[in-house]
Design a protein around this motif. Structure first.
Motif, PDB file in Angstrom:
ATOM      1  N   SER A   1       0.837  -1.196   0.000  1.00 27.56           N
ATOM      2  CA  SER A   1       0.000   0.000   0.000  1.00 27.56           C
ATOM      3  C   SER A   1       0.875   1.251   0.000  1.00 27.56           C
ATOM      4  CB  SER A   1      -0.896   0.006   1.242  1.00 27.56           C
ATOM      5  OG  SER A   1      -1.536   1.259   1.356  1.00 27.56           O
ATOM      6  N   PRO A   2       0.790   2.062  -1.059  1.00 25.72           N
ATOM      7  CA  PRO A   2       1.596   3.296  -1.108  1.00 25.72           C
ATOM      8  C   PRO A   2       1.327   4.228   0.076  1.00 25.72           C
ATOM      9  CG  PRO A   2       0.646   2.840  -3.262  1.00 25.72           C
ATOM     10  CD  PRO A   2       0.016   1.880  -2.290  1.00 25.72           C
ATOM     11  N   GLU A   3       0.105   4.188   0.630  1.00 26.76           N
ATOM     12  CA  GLU A   3      -0.230   5.048   1.762  1.00 26.76           C
ATOM     13  C   GLU A   3       0.564   4.684   3.010  1.00 26.76           C
ATOM     14  OE1 GLU A   3      -2.877   3.328   0.097  1.00 26.76           O
ATOM     15  OE2 GLU A   3      -3.072   5.016  -1.271  1.00 26.76           O
ATOM     16  N   LYS A   4       0.964   3.432   3.138  1.00 28.16           N
ATOM     17  CA  LYS A   4       1.710   2.992   4.323  1.00 28.16           C
ATOM     18  C   LYS A   4       3.222   3.120   4.140  1.00 28.16           C
ATOM     19  CE  LYS A   4      -1.883  -0.210   5.778  1.00 28.16           C
ATOM     20  NZ  LYS A   4      -2.244  -1.604   6.041  1.00 28.16           N
ATOM     21  N   GLN A   5       3.673   3.110   2.896  1.00 31.52           N
ATOM     22  CA  GLN A   5       5.113   3.157   2.629  1.00 31.52           C
ATOM     23  C   GLN A   5       5.707   4.490   3.063  1.00 31.52           C
ATOM     24  OE1 GLN A   5       5.292   2.196  -1.549  1.00 31.52           O
ATOM     25  NE2 GLN A   5       4.461   0.149  -1.192  1.00 31.52           N
ATOM     26  N   ASN A   6       6.968   4.427   3.471  1.00 27.37           N
ATOM     27  CA  ASN A   6       7.713   5.600   3.959  1.00 27.37           C
ATOM     28  C   ASN A   6       7.120   6.185   5.233  1.00 27.37           C
ATOM     29  OD1 ASN A   6       9.663   5.558   1.786  1.00 27.37           O
ATOM     30  ND2 ASN A   6       7.981   6.259   0.493  1.00 27.37           N
ATOM     31  N   THR A   7       6.502   5.321   6.030  1.00 23.24           N
ATOM     32  CA  THR A   7       6.040   5.691   7.360  1.00 23.24           C
ATOM     33  C   THR A   7       6.704   4.741   8.354  1.00 23.24           C
ATOM     34  OG1 THR A   7       4.084   4.242   7.300  1.00 23.24           O
ATOM     35  CG2 THR A   7       3.812   6.501   6.465  1.00 23.24           C
ATOM     36  N   TYR A   8       6.407   4.927   9.613  1.00 23.54           N
ATOM     37  CA  TYR A   8       7.000   4.089  10.663  1.00 23.54           C
ATOM     38  C   TYR A   8       5.909   3.597  11.599  1.00 23.54           C
ATOM     39  CZ  TYR A   8      11.523   5.910   9.225  1.00 23.54           C
ATOM     40  OH  TYR A   8      12.645   6.222   8.494  1.00 23.54           O
ATOM     41  N   ILE A   9       6.153   2.427  12.167  1.00 23.95           N
ATOM     42  CA  ILE A   9       5.312   1.958  13.258  1.00 23.95           C
ATOM     43  C   ILE A   9       6.182   2.000  14.512  1.00 23.95           C
ATOM     44  CG2 ILE A   9       3.741   0.527  11.914  1.00 23.95           C
ATOM     45  CD1 ILE A   9       5.437  -1.919  12.802  1.00 23.95           C
TER      46      ILE A   9
ATOM     47  N   ILE B   1      10.013   1.233  13.471  1.00 28.03           N
ATOM     48  CA  ILE B   1      10.340   0.307  12.390  1.00 28.03           C
ATOM     49  C   ILE B   1       9.742   0.871  11.105  1.00 28.03           C
ATOM     50  CG2 ILE B   1      10.139  -2.054  11.538  1.00 28.03           C
ATOM     51  CD1 ILE B   1       9.703  -2.904  14.507  1.00 28.03           C
ATOM     52  N   ARG B   2      10.557   0.975  10.095  1.00 22.20           N
ATOM     53  CA  ARG B   2      10.159   1.584   8.826  1.00 22.20           C
ATOM     54  C   ARG B   2       9.289   0.650   7.993  1.00 22.20           C
ATOM     55  NH1 ARG B   2      13.889   2.315   3.779  1.00 22.20           N
ATOM     56  NH2 ARG B   2      12.528   3.535   2.450  1.00 22.20           N
TER      57      ARG B   2
END
Length: 126
Positions: free
Chosen positions: A54-62, A69-70
C-alpha cells in the motif's frame, strides 16, 4: 526462495539469529505478531523493516515498545539492502498473493519466508 514452516517458538529463535522483514503492515502485524501475547519473543528487536504494497503505508513508521520500524515497498528493500532476507508474512488477507509476489520478484535470490503461524489458519495454497 524457500519456505520455512515453524512454530512461534521456533520463529522466535530464527528471528534472534537473523534480521527479519515482516510483509504486511495491517492490523494482524500489530495485534498478533507484535501483540501482548507474543511480547516475550521481543520480535521488535529483530525486525529490520516492514514491507507493504500500500503506497499510503510506505515511507512511514510503526512504533513498537519504543522502537520505530520503517514501512517500505519490496522494491525499496531490494535497492537498499542485500540478501539473504528472511521474511515473515504477517498479512492474513493477502498471504497467498505475497507468497506469489516474493517467489516471482525474488526468484534466484537468497531468501526465505515464513508465514506467521496464526496466519496459516487463514492461508490456503492454490
Amino acid at each position: 526462495m524457500k519456505e520455512v514452516r515453524c512454530t512461534v517458538e521456533e520463529l522466535g529463535e530464527l528471528c534472534r539469529q537473523r534480521k527479519a522483514v515482516c510483509f504486511g503492515a495491517g492490523d494482524w502485524l500489530m495485534d498478533s505478531f507484535f501483540g501482548e501475547r507474543y511480547k516475550r519473543f521481543e520480535f521488535e528487536k529483530s525486525v529490520s523493516a516492514v514491507i507493504d504494497n500500500s503506497p499510503e503505508k510506505q515511507n512511514t513508521y510503526i512504533k513498537v515498545r519504543g522502537r520505530e520500524i520503517r514501512i517500505c515497498s519490496l522494491g525499496q528493500l531490494k535497492k537498499e539492502t542485500v540478501p539473504p532476507w528472511f521474511f515473515v508474512i504477517t498479512s492474513r488477507r493477502y498471504a497467498g498473493e505475497i507468497v506469489n509476489q516474493l517467489e516471482h520478484e525474488l526468484s534466484g535470490c537468497k531468501a526465505e519466508y515464513c508465514i506467521w503461524p496464526s496466519v496459516l489458519n487463514y492461508y490456503h495454497e492454490d
